[in-house]
Design an enzyme around this catalytic site. Sequence first.
Site, short mmCIF file in Angstrom:
data_model
loop_
_atom_site.label_atom_id
_atom_site.label_comp_id
_atom_site.label_asym_id
_atom_site.label_seq_id
_atom_site.Cartn_x
_atom_site.Cartn_y
_atom_site.Cartn_z
N HIS A 200 43.54 66.48 103.22
CA HIS A 200 44.08 65.12 103.04
C HIS A 200 45.17 64.86 104.06
CE1 HIS A 200 45.14 61.44 100.88
NE2 HIS A 200 46.38 61.74 101.21
N ASP B 62 46.80 55.86 89.07
CA ASP B 62 47.47 55.80 90.38
C ASP B 62 47.13 54.49 91.09
OD1 ASP B 62 48.84 56.77 92.81
OD2 ASP B 62 46.82 56.61 93.61
N ARG C 176 53.84 49.53 92.74
CA ARG C 176 54.93 50.05 93.58
C ARG C 176 55.00 49.31 94.90
NH1 ARG C 176 53.00 55.58 94.41
NH2 ARG C 176 54.76 55.81 95.80
N SER D 163 51.21 60.62 93.48
CA SER D 163 50.11 59.70 93.79
C SER D 163 49.02 60.41 94.59
CB SER D 163 50.69 58.51 94.57
OG SER D 163 49.68 57.75 95.16
N LYS E 164 45.04 62.18 93.01
CA LYS E 164 43.68 61.89 93.52
C LYS E 164 43.00 63.18 93.99
CE LYS E 164 45.65 58.69 95.99
NZ LYS E 164 46.38 57.50 96.38
N1 URA Z 1 49.50 57.48 99.88
C1 URA Z 1 49.18 57.52 98.57
O1 URA Z 1 48.03 57.78 98.21
N2 URA Z 1 50.15 57.29 97.67
C2 URA Z 1 51.44 57.02 98.00
O2 URA Z 1 52.28 56.82 97.13
C3 URA Z 1 51.76 56.96 99.38
C4 URA Z 1 50.75 57.20 100.30
#
Ligand code: URA
Length: 438
Positions: free
Chosen positions: A82, A161, A168, A183, A187
Amino acid sequence: MRMYDIIMKKRNGGELTPEEISFFVEGYTGGAIPDYQASALMMAIYFQGMTDGETCELTMAMARSGDMLDLSPIRGIKVDKHSTGGVGDKTSLALAPMAAACGIPVAKMSGRGLGHTGGTIDKLESFPGFTTALSREQFITNVNRIGIAIMGQTADLAPADKKLYALRDVTATVDNMSLIASSIMSKKLAAGADAIVLDVKTGSGAFMKKEADARALAEEMVRIGTNAGRKTVAVISDMDQPLGFAVGNALEVKEAIDTLKGHGPADFLELCLALGSQMLMAGGRANDLKSARAMLEQGIADGSALKKLAEFVEAQGGDSSVVYHPERLPQASLQKEVLSPADGYVSRIVCDEVGICSLLLGGGRETKESSIDLSVGLVLCRKVGDAVRAGEPLAVIHANDGRKAAEAERRFLAACTIAAEPPAKAPFIKEILTGGRS
Ligand code: URA
């Protein structure tokens, strides 16, 4: 339990219990807790912070808010990668086939671009016919058959999320380390891989502009992944200038293909080798960095990584002949050189500005609904530290609209600094953080 009491506890600097965190995540995802109370809690967290224990609980509660993917029908150790996002970040396009050619099963969920950073799915759609709309069965079958599949993130993956990130985004509560870490990791944990390699960027094109912040984020994510029982590694690298030379969807695909043919830019190849080595070790394919690197280099030298890319494109409905004939990728009608105004050395390229130039040309999305022009973008001719003479090209703009090209040229020039002396050299790979190797 009342949401009011949870907000007040955090506002006053208290530590939330796992039950309170689950109550909030479940209530907010299901619609019982309204946006205004969730916003108040996010702001309280923003100012009061969270302990490591609270961050892990929040991550796990968000991961559990939707489907937890079961990748057990895929043979072998599944390693996910990621990136925290950057400009010219085409890493998955080259790294996924490089790792798969070495026997690592790559079962990846990717996103689209938003803002000044691009997304892997948009880039992959430069291959005519390519789709990431795979069923779960096709996804698993493809990984077992050819070693790679990439699908779009489903609505059922960490829906808490999804909802909280959108909130947010509009309540000035994105840039909190614990909230970002939870966050991203929610995932990744829901996506089911056994091991996670994090590509954490730092610099003017990254989310974390300061190296100390990138390190803190990396440490937090490694801790979360390790606590959740996944091998987790973070590689922190420079994003103070674009990665490689190309910025823009089809242009980046071409650069990834060139890299798999052995003609890639040095920084991009270095990042793929650094991340790929960690993937091979986490996936049990190599015991040390030296042999991992040699295997990845061999995959480029013998053409197996390039062949793997062609198999992957074909398996997802794309025209794989493009891998061997990249001139068939979408091409912009206009190419315009941006010339250096002075003799000297390129001492700075404000990286997020280059991403914005590509966006202005039509290569990125202003909103989630915008459509994008895959052919446009920029290709740098000089990187930071390179010498240049007045009148020599700093970059080539690829555009389909003369006015947009002129605006991108103006902006690109403003983002470049030409100095009399070369800048001090900074290391490209800053640090590698390891957790939970067993
Ligand atoms: N990428 C994400 O998936 N979440 C965040 O809070 C910031 C960047």
